[in-house]
Motif scaffolding. Structure first.
Motif, short mmCIF file in Angstrom:
data_model
loop_
_atom_site.label_atom_id
_atom_site.label_comp_id
_atom_site.label_asym_id
_atom_site.label_seq_id
_atom_site.Cartn_x
_atom_site.Cartn_y
_atom_site.Cartn_z
N ASP B 92 -2.45 -12.92 0.08
CA ASP B 92 -1.95 -11.55 0.05
C ASP B 92 -3.03 -10.53 -0.32
O ASP B 92 -2.81 -9.34 -0.22
CB ASP B 92 -0.80 -11.43 -0.96
CG ASP B 92 0.45 -12.15 -0.48
OD1 ASP B 92 0.57 -12.34 0.75
OD2 ASP B 92 1.29 -12.51 -1.31
N ASN B 120 3.24 -6.42 -1.21
CA ASN B 120 4.04 -5.30 -1.69
C ASN B 120 3.38 -3.95 -1.42
O ASN B 120 3.87 -2.91 -1.83
CB ASN B 120 4.33 -5.44 -3.20
CG ASN B 120 3.06 -5.45 -4.04
OD1 ASN B 120 1.98 -5.12 -3.57
ND2 ASN B 120 3.19 -5.84 -5.31
N ARG B 122 0.72 -2.55 -2.55
CA ARG B 122 0.16 -1.80 -3.68
C ARG B 122 -1.33 -2.06 -3.74
O ARG B 122 -1.79 -3.17 -3.45
CB ARG B 122 0.83 -2.23 -4.98
CG ARG B 122 2.27 -1.68 -5.12
CD ARG B 122 2.99 -2.32 -6.28
NE ARG B 122 2.22 -2.19 -7.51
CZ ARG B 122 2.35 -3.02 -8.56
NH1 ARG B 122 3.19 -4.03 -8.50
NH2 ARG B 122 1.63 -2.84 -9.64
#
Lengths: 86, 168
Positions: B92, B120, B122
């Motif tokens: 990720d 996510n 971020r």
């Protein structure tokens, strides 16, 4: 800005999770210990300022500057309407 | 399909992206109030991309995968950075470096790479004092880069994060 006086061995809390302790002071130097959650970044101010200066410089790079460079081929051409056509 | 965002950037022109393409950054040093950015892909063969602010029409950075130019790069990322972004899987993690120019010389900021959690969306800039790297690392000659880039697997980095054009 809050200014506090602390003696050797005394601490300051910043929120519930961060504790800054004066562990030594000698002449003009103060040694501090910082307890903080893992995800909190802690670094010397100079480091932060260096990165900030680099970022501000990076923000001034324009497409026309890049356009003259071979490695940026494609950037110039894809701009404007071609980029997001439906 | 998430909500479509339209933003007039004076740096790269009109952009139209889905909300799901937005990357929420922890404030970047020097730009304390700018958090929402989108990564704009360019032509397939280009090594660079734009990181465009969705809050400031005059703010955009040119970014690049460091491995395109520095195959041996070992990013100075600490556990605190991974924890701050909620990164759980190595896959990720996406990593990009800001680009600066001086004349024809291109520099990458290898000292403070941008780390993004693709899961996510971020991101943050990994500030470190790693002595191995500088904020202005000159990239190797353009010829060398051009010969090398087609072999790099790192283009996937941009494609995972970037707001690709709907037609692509």
């Amino acid at each position: 800005m809050l200014v506090l006086t602390r003696r050797h061995g005394e601490s300051v809390r910043i929120g519930p999770d961060i504790r800054v302790t004066v562990v030594a002071s000698n002449g003009g130097q103060v040694r501090i210990a910082i307890d903080a959650p893992e995800e909190v970044g802690i670094f010397r101010e100079e480091i932060f300022e260096r990165v900030a200066a680099a970022n501000i410089e990076a923000a001034s790079v324009t497409e026309s500057m890049l356009g003259g460079l071979e490695t940026a081929r494609g950037m110039a051409g894809r701009r404007a309407e071609g980029e997001i056509d439906e | 399909m998430s909500e479509l965002i339209r933003f007039e950037s004076r740096r790269v022109g009109t952009i139209e992206v889905e909300e799901s393409a937005v990357v929420e950054f922890e404030a970047l040093p020097g730009f304390p109030n700018k958090r929402r950015f989108v990564l704009m892909e360019h032509a397939v063969d280009t090594e660079m991309a734009w990181l465009v602010s969705l809050e400031d029409a005059d703010l955009a950075f040119v970014v690049a995968s460091p491995w395109t130019f520095f195959p041996q790069y070992d990013p100075p990322i600490a556990r605190e950075h991974l924890a701050a972004l909620g990164i759980e899987k190595r896959d990720d993690v996406e990593l990009l470096c800001m680009v600066t120019l001086s004349g024809k010389q291109i520099f990458l900021n290898l000292a403070a790479p941008l780390v993004i959690n693709a899961a996510n969306r971020r991101g943050m800039q990994a500030v470190s004092d790693d002595p191995r790297y500088t904020t202005r690392a000159p990239i190797p000659s353009l010829d060398a880069v051009a010969g090398q880039s087609s072999e790099m697997q790192t283009s996937g980095l941009v494609s995972k994060i970037a707001a690709s054009s709907p037609g692509a």
